[in-house]
Scaffold this motif. Structure first.
Motif, PDB file in Angstrom:
ATOM      1  N   LEU A  44       0.545  -0.492   0.186  1.00 18.10           N
ATOM      2  CA  LEU A  44       0.038   0.691  -0.233  1.00 18.10           C
ATOM      3  C   LEU A  44       0.789   1.085  -0.158  1.00 18.10           C
ATOM      4  O   LEU A  44       0.862   2.518  -0.406  1.00 18.10           O
ATOM      5  CB  LEU A  44      -1.063  -0.503   1.162  1.00 18.10           C
ATOM      6  CG  LEU A  44      -2.111  -0.780   1.206  1.00 18.10           C
ATOM      7  CD1 LEU A  44      -2.697  -1.708   2.461  1.00 18.10           C
ATOM      8  CD2 LEU A  44      -3.352  -0.827   0.068  1.00 18.10           C
TER       9      LEU A  44
ATOM     10  N   ALA B  55       2.004   1.576  -3.609  1.00 15.62           N
ATOM     11  CA  ALA B  55       0.905   1.916  -4.590  1.00 15.62           C
ATOM     12  C   ALA B  55       0.535   3.985  -3.848  1.00 15.62           C
ATOM     13  O   ALA B  55       0.540   4.201  -5.032  1.00 15.62           O
ATOM     14  CB  ALA B  55      -0.235   1.418  -3.912  1.00 15.62           C
ATOM     15  N   TRP B  56       1.043   3.882  -2.774  1.00 12.96           N
ATOM     16  CA  TRP B  56       0.268   5.654  -2.625  1.00 12.96           C
ATOM     17  C   TRP B  56       1.864   6.764  -3.208  1.00 12.96           C
ATOM     18  O   TRP B  56       1.305   7.732  -3.460  1.00 12.96           O
ATOM     19  CB  TRP B  56       1.040   5.687  -0.590  1.00 12.96           C
ATOM     20  CG  TRP B  56       0.658   7.184  -0.868  1.00 12.96           C
ATOM     21  CD1 TRP B  56       2.146   8.168  -0.418  1.00 12.96           C
ATOM     22  CD2 TRP B  56      -0.498   8.209  -1.483  1.00 12.96           C
ATOM     23  NE1 TRP B  56       1.128   9.213  -0.639  1.00 12.96           N
ATOM     24  CE2 TRP B  56      -0.208   9.742  -0.283  1.00 12.96           C
ATOM     25  CE3 TRP B  56      -1.688   8.306  -1.469  1.00 12.96           C
ATOM     26  CZ2 TRP B  56      -0.919  10.933  -0.595  1.00 12.96           C
ATOM     27  CZ3 TRP B  56      -2.744   9.285  -1.235  1.00 12.96           C
ATOM     28  CH2 TRP B  56      -1.848  10.540  -0.972  1.00 12.96           C
TER      29      TRP B  56
ATOM     30  N   THR C 258      -5.711   1.589  -0.880  1.00  7.60           N
ATOM     31  CA  THR C 258      -4.782   2.973  -1.188  1.00  7.60           C
ATOM     32  C   THR C 258      -4.847   3.738  -0.140  1.00  7.60           C
ATOM     33  O   THR C 258      -4.562   4.209   1.165  1.00  7.60           O
ATOM     34  CB  THR C 258      -3.746   3.180  -1.765  1.00  7.60           C
ATOM     35  OG1 THR C 258      -3.406   1.679  -2.931  1.00  7.60           O
ATOM     36  CG2 THR C 258      -2.527   3.473  -2.186  1.00  7.60           C
TER      37      THR C 258
END
Length: 189
Positions: free
Chosen positions: A15, A18-19, A60
């Motif tokens: 995550l 992804a951010w 996310t």
């Protein structure tokens, strides 16, 4: 040899990656493969958790909101509590608001959603925080509880978000004080 990530540590790494992808390139350039590369993992690891980029984007944003929860100020006055919280938002949320508004425009168009659907105050804890802050002010006799509505309680934060989205920059402190002193406080007293 690096230690293999598992469970919550692996999910957090995915995550976070992804951010970083969303913040760097926006939704237009966001791919599952780019997240896999950035996280240093394999596609099956990512796809076991999220089957497509829409699911991953939603997860996310919830992750980032939960990871960056703000503390509840307790200064002894509603004015200072609201200003403290607004200053914390001003210092820490400009990038988040920019990504959610500008970088995710393609996501909203593709999925038929809006920023308000992803910015659920229940998932971020914001509503509970604000409710406690105003309940304390009622207990101290600072505000008329009959005048408090959810809209009024969220108003200073909505105005702050609006100003951030107009400039993609932190709002000057004098503007924060004006929002509290000339808009909020007259409405609740």
């Amino acid at each position: 040899m690096s230690e293999r990530r598992r469970g919550a540590a692996l999910e957090k790494a995915l995550l976070d990656a992804a951010w970083e992808e969303l913040a760097d390139g926006g939704y237009v350039k966001f791919t599952m493969d780019a997240v896999v590369q950035r996280a240093g993992t394999s596609p099956p690891v990512l796809y076991r958790r999220w089957s497509n980029r829409e699911e991953l984007v939603r997860a996310t944003l919830l992750h980032v909101l939960r990871e960056n929860r703000l503390g509840l100020p307790d200064t002894g006055s509603l004015r200072e509590d609201v200003l403290t919280l607004m200053r914390d938002i001003n210092k820490t949320r400009v990038e988040l608001l920019t990504v959610m508004s500008v970088h995710l425009a393609g996501f909203y168009q593709e999925t038929g959603t809006s920023p308000s659907e992803l910015r659920n105050p229940l998932s971020s804890g914001r509503k509970q925080l604000v409710d406690v802050m105003f309940a304390r002010a009622v207990e101290r006799g600072e505000v008329d509880p009959e005048r408090l509505t959810d809209r009024i309680k969220s108003l200073p934060f909505d105005l702050l978000r609006h100003e951030i989205l107009l400039t993609f920059a932190p709002v000057p402190d004098q503007n924060l004080e004006e929002i509290v002193d000339t808009v909020l406080l007259p409405l609740v007293r």
